[in-house]
Structures are given as structure tokens and as C-alpha cells.
Design a protein around this motif. Structure first.
Motif, short mmCIF file in Angstrom:
data_model
loop_
_atom_site.label_atom_id
_atom_site.label_comp_id
_atom_site.label_asym_id
_atom_site.label_seq_id
_atom_site.Cartn_x
_atom_site.Cartn_y
_atom_site.Cartn_z
N VAL A 19 4.52 5.32 -5.54
CA VAL A 19 4.51 5.32 -7.01
C VAL A 19 3.54 6.39 -7.53
O VAL A 19 3.83 7.13 -8.46
CB VAL A 19 4.13 3.93 -7.57
CG1 VAL A 19 3.86 3.99 -9.06
CG2 VAL A 19 5.24 2.92 -7.28
N SER A 20 2.37 6.46 -6.88
CA SER A 20 1.36 7.43 -7.29
C SER A 20 1.86 8.85 -7.11
O SER A 20 1.68 9.72 -7.97
CB SER A 20 0.08 7.20 -6.49
OG SER A 20 -0.89 8.13 -6.88
N LYS A 72 -14.71 6.68 -19.66
CA LYS A 72 -14.95 5.28 -19.27
C LYS A 72 -13.64 4.50 -19.29
O LYS A 72 -13.55 3.41 -19.86
CB LYS A 72 -15.97 4.61 -20.21
CG LYS A 72 -17.29 5.34 -20.32
CD LYS A 72 -18.06 5.25 -19.05
CE LYS A 72 -19.45 5.84 -19.20
NZ LYS A 72 -20.13 6.00 -17.91
N THR A 73 -12.60 5.10 -18.74
CA THR A 73 -11.28 4.47 -18.67
C THR A 73 -10.78 4.60 -17.24
O THR A 73 -11.19 5.51 -16.52
CB THR A 73 -10.31 5.20 -19.62
OG1 THR A 73 -10.93 5.34 -20.89
CG2 THR A 73 -9.00 4.47 -19.79
N SER A 74 -9.86 3.71 -16.88
CA SER A 74 -9.34 3.74 -15.50
C SER A 74 -8.48 4.99 -15.29
O SER A 74 -7.88 5.52 -16.23
CB SER A 74 -8.50 2.50 -15.24
OG SER A 74 -7.31 2.57 -16.00
N VAL A 75 -8.40 5.42 -14.04
CA VAL A 75 -7.60 6.58 -13.69
C VAL A 75 -6.12 6.33 -13.99
O VAL A 75 -5.43 7.20 -14.53
CB VAL A 75 -7.80 6.94 -12.19
CG1 VAL A 75 -6.78 7.96 -11.73
CG2 VAL A 75 -9.21 7.47 -11.96
N GLY A 76 -5.66 5.14 -13.68
CA GLY A 76 -4.25 4.80 -13.94
C GLY A 76 -3.91 4.91 -15.42
O GLY A 76 -2.89 5.47 -15.81
N GLY A 77 -4.80 4.37 -16.23
CA GLY A 77 -4.60 4.43 -17.68
C GLY A 77 -4.59 5.88 -18.17
O GLY A 77 -3.83 6.25 -19.05
N MET A 96 0.85 -1.22 0.00
CA MET A 96 0.00 0.00 0.00
C MET A 96 0.87 1.25 0.00
O MET A 96 0.64 2.19 -0.75
CB MET A 96 -0.93 -0.03 1.23
CG MET A 96 -1.95 1.08 1.22
SD MET A 96 -3.24 0.81 -0.01
CE MET A 96 -4.41 2.05 0.44
N LYS A 97 1.87 1.20 0.85
CA LYS A 97 2.77 2.35 0.97
C LYS A 97 3.53 2.53 -0.34
O LYS A 97 3.70 3.64 -0.82
CB LYS A 97 3.74 2.12 2.13
CG LYS A 97 4.49 3.36 2.54
CD LYS A 97 5.36 3.11 3.76
CE LYS A 97 6.15 4.37 4.07
NZ LYS A 97 7.07 4.15 5.20
N ARG A 98 3.94 1.38 -0.92
CA ARG A 98 4.70 1.43 -2.17
C ARG A 98 3.83 2.03 -3.27
O ARG A 98 4.28 2.84 -4.06
CB ARG A 98 5.11 -0.02 -2.52
CG ARG A 98 5.78 -0.16 -3.87
CD ARG A 98 7.17 0.42 -3.88
NE ARG A 98 7.75 0.33 -5.23
CZ ARG A 98 8.54 1.24 -5.75
NH1 ARG A 98 8.87 2.31 -5.06
NH2 ARG A 98 9.03 1.09 -6.95
N ARG A 99 2.55 1.62 -3.27
CA ARG A 99 1.63 2.12 -4.28
C ARG A 99 1.45 3.64 -4.15
O ARG A 99 1.40 4.37 -5.13
CB ARG A 99 0.27 1.42 -4.15
CG ARG A 99 -0.66 1.69 -5.32
CD ARG A 99 -1.98 0.99 -5.14
NE ARG A 99 -1.82 -0.46 -5.16
CZ ARG A 99 -2.82 -1.32 -4.98
NH1 ARG A 99 -4.03 -0.89 -4.71
NH2 ARG A 99 -2.62 -2.61 -5.02
N GLN A 100 1.36 4.08 -2.92
CA GLN A 100 1.22 5.53 -2.69
C GLN A 100 2.46 6.27 -3.18
O GLN A 100 2.35 7.35 -3.77
CB GLN A 100 1.01 5.82 -1.20
CG GLN A 100 -0.39 5.54 -0.72
CD GLN A 100 -0.54 5.70 0.78
OE1 GLN A 100 0.45 5.68 1.52
NE2 GLN A 100 -1.76 5.84 1.25
N GLU A 155 4.20 14.25 -13.63
CA GLU A 155 3.22 14.94 -14.47
C GLU A 155 3.34 16.44 -14.29
O GLU A 155 3.34 17.21 -15.26
CB GLU A 155 1.81 14.48 -14.12
CG GLU A 155 0.74 15.20 -14.94
CD GLU A 155 -0.67 14.86 -14.49
OE1 GLU A 155 -1.00 13.66 -14.36
OE2 GLU A 155 -1.46 15.80 -14.30
N LEU A 156 3.44 16.86 -13.04
CA LEU A 156 3.55 18.30 -12.75
C LEU A 156 4.78 18.89 -13.42
O LEU A 156 4.73 19.98 -14.02
CB LEU A 156 3.63 18.47 -11.23
CG LEU A 156 3.27 19.84 -10.68
CD1 LEU A 156 1.85 20.19 -11.06
CD2 LEU A 156 3.41 19.83 -9.14
#
Lengths: 176, 182
Positions: free
Chosen positions: A7-8, B157-162, A1-5, A15-16
Motif C-alpha cells: 500500500v505504501s 507535528k502530524t503523522s507521516v500517513g496523514g 506487513m507485506k500488504r502495508r508495504q 504521488e510521483l
């Protein structure tokens, strides 16, 4: 979970950064925003759209499908043809031309040419079957009509989105 | 009328009050126009798409269940209509390139409406038009409208990750185009 956060968060940061780089690039290139329509455009657009909604929902304006535009003149002509054949009983002087006498004097080829799909006629076809056949136009015939009259734009606008997709895929594969 | 929420206005329209729909158009016409404009690339096409969007939305109001906001629902219609318009542009492009059909198809006409104004397509717009159509739509919604991914997900209608991956690639492609263009 932590790893996923993690990565996110990293993805958001990437992106920024990419957005900032793009904006900086646009600034350096002197790229400004797209020109906006004039102020009077917006109320005018609402008026035009309201009129279009009135037409679409009232049924007063006849929205004729592209198939009907081709079929209606042919259908009307053939309808009168059969009305003359089945309901008109010639009366009066023999030298008076009647619809039936004129029709009966036509050659078989001429009568066939009035039909939309003459290749579907058989010797045993009944009048009832003929009525059904008369009002059908194949997609190929309608498409050919529009393409040869230079009206591909009208045909294209009347196509369903899936048909446009399929056509696009086919055209793309032929080009490749 | 101005104080009513979107859902209240929708109910008013369903009860036969057309001026409620005019208020909805007034609220969202610019956003609908601009998403169309950035996807299809021209004012004339965007004008058509925006009008068709509002007509379609009005006629389909009975189908709006309120699962999403009215704007998200309207926006989805606008994006789909814009993508349909892009595909039709592509087909016409193919047909015009055809040796046989180019002789019988009319040349691309210059718009001649009273509302025509001089538009100069920016370098950014040209870059956007190089993107595949769905990626173009995602880029427009995120970059210009700054829509949250969850909302874009409802529209596309697509996933957020995608969507995040798609948008990131779009940003890079647009940057690349701008760097390469003189």
C-alpha cells in the motif's frame, strides 16, 4: 506487513505520478518560477534582522505593548492627579491657584470622567482600591479604541495566535 | 565560521558570539524566505515573516535542545509564523468586507520599501493560496523543498500517513485549479 508495504509503495507511486502530471501541466501553461528578490536583498535582510535583534535583546528600544500605548497617558494623568490630592499641601496666598484647590473645585462628574472605568466606582471604594482600578483597561475598551481610531491592523498584529484563530472562527461562522 | 556545524554555531551564539548567528542566517535565510513567500503569497509579508522568524529563533535559542536539527527547528518557527500571518490576512479580509469597518480601516497599502521589486503572482501561487493553510504549508514543504515526510512530520507535528494523504489531495486540488483557470 507485506500488504502495508505494498500500500505504501502504491501511495508513493501515485504521488510521483501526480507530481509529474502537475509539472507537465505547468509546462503546458507556461508557468514559470516566482520572481526572486534582487541579489542585494539578501545581505540587506541580514543587516536589518541583526538591527532588529539588537533592539529586541538589548532593551534599549522600548517595546510598548498595545495596551500600554493606550494605558500610559491615562495612567500618567491619573497618577499626577492623585499625587496632587495626597501630597500637595496648599500654602501661600489664598488667591493662588493650587492643584488641590483646582481639583476640589471640579465637579464629581468631571472627576469620574478621568477614571478609566467609572462604572466600577462605588461610594465605599477606598483610595487603595481606586489605585488598583485606575490602571486597568478592559480588553473591550482597548479594542474599541483601536477600532474607532482605524488602527485594527495594530490590534491584529498584537493579538496572540489563538486569539486570531478564535476571531477567524467567529467571523467565519457569522458569514455563514 | 563557515566550517562549523549548525550545532557548533548555536553553541557559539550561546557563548555570546553574534557573528555565529549571522552565519546561521546566511545559511538559511533563503530557505526561510521562500517557505514564507510560498505560504503567505507576497514578498512584503515574506520579508516580515523571515525577519520575525530569525528574531524569534535568536531569542529562543536557549530552548533549542538539539532533539532535531537546527534547520528543522528554525523551519518549524518559520512555518508557524507564516501560518499566523495567513490567518491575520484572512481576518483583515473579513474586516475589510464589513460594511461598517471598511469605512474606517485604511485601504490596503502598496509596499514602498527601497527593496520593492515587481512581483507577478504566478498561476501556481494563486492555486496554492486556494489551499487551506496547513495543507498549503505541507504542499510548499514537499513540492518545492522536497522535504522528507519524516521531517515535515517534525515540523507540523502530524503523522507521516496523514501528511501523505494531505499532500496527495493538495496536488489534485492544484491540478484542478490550473485546469479550470483560463
Amino acid at each position: 506487513m507485506k500488504r502495508r508495504q505494498q500500500v505504501s509503495l502504491q501511495a508513493d507511486a501515485d504521488e510521483l505520478k501526480a507530481v509529474e502530471e502537475l509539472k507537465a501541466l505547468l509546462d503546458r501553461r507556461g508557468v514559470g518560477p516566482e520572481p526572486a528578490p534582487p541579489d542585494f536583498y539578501w545581505p540587506n535582510h541580514i543587516i536589518r534582522t541583526n538591527h532588529a535583534i539588537d533592539d529586541a535583546s538589548s532593551g534599549k528600544a522600548i517595546s510598548i505593548s498595545w495596551a500600554a500605548r493606550v494605558a500610559i497617558p491615562g495612567v500618567v494623568a491619573i497618577l499626577f492627579f492623585f499625587i496632587g490630592l495626597h501630597y500637595y499641601v496648599p500654602q501661600g496666598p489664598k488667591d493662588q491657584n493650587t492643584l488641590t484647590s483646582v481639583v476640589l473645585s471640579l465637579s464629581e462628574e468631571t472627576i469620574d470622567s478621568l477614571l478609566l472605568e467609572p462604572e466600577h466606582l462605588t461610594e465605599s471604594i477606598t483610595t487603595g482600591e481606586l489605585h488598583g482600578e485606575m490602571f486597568k483597561l478592559s480588553d473591550a475598551q482597548i479594542s474599541e479604541y483601536f477600532i474607532t481610531t482605524g488602527n485594527a491592523q495594530t490590534l491584529l498584529e498584537a493579538m496572540e495566535p489563538q486569539q486570531v484563530n478564535d476571531l477567524l472562527l467567529t467571523l467565519g461562522s457569522h458569514r455563514n | 565560521m563557515h566550517q562549523l556545524s549548525d550545532h557548533e554555531l548555536v553553541n557559539e551564539v550561546r557563548n555570546g558570539k553574534r557573528q555565529a548567528y549571522t552565519e546561521l542566517m546566511r545559511r538559511y535565510q533563503q530557505r526561510v524566505y521562500w517557505v514564507a513567500r510560498r505560504i503567505v503569497g507576497s514578498h512584503e509579508e515574506a520579508d516580515d515573516v523571515a525577519q520575525e522568524t530569525f528574531i524569534k529563533a535568536y531569542l529562543a535559542l536557549g530552548d533549542f535542545r538539539g532533539d532535531s536539527s537546527f534547520f528543522t527547528w528554525l523551519y518549524r518557527i518559520a512555518v508557524n509564523m507564516s501560518l499566523n500571518a495567513v490567518r491575520k490576512q484572512q481576518v483583515m479580509g473579513y474586516l475589510r468586507q464589513s460594511e461598517i469597518l471598511s469605512r474606517i480601516l485604511p485601504a490596503k497599502e502598496t509596499p514602498a520599501t527601497e527593496l520593492e521589486f515587481k512581483e507577478t503572482e504566478s498561476l501556481l501561487q494563486r492555486a496554492i493560496e486556494e489551499l487551506p493553510e496547513k495543507q498549503r504549508a505541507v504542499f510548499v514543504m514537499r513540492y518545492f523543498d522536497e522535504m522528507p515526510y519524516e521531517e515535515i512530520s517534525q515540523v507540523m507535528k502530524t503523522s507521516v500517513g496523514g501528511l501523505k494523504a494531505n499532500y496527495f489531495h493538495a496536488l489534485k486540488k492544484v491540478q484542478e485549479y490550473l485546469k479550470n483557470e483560463a
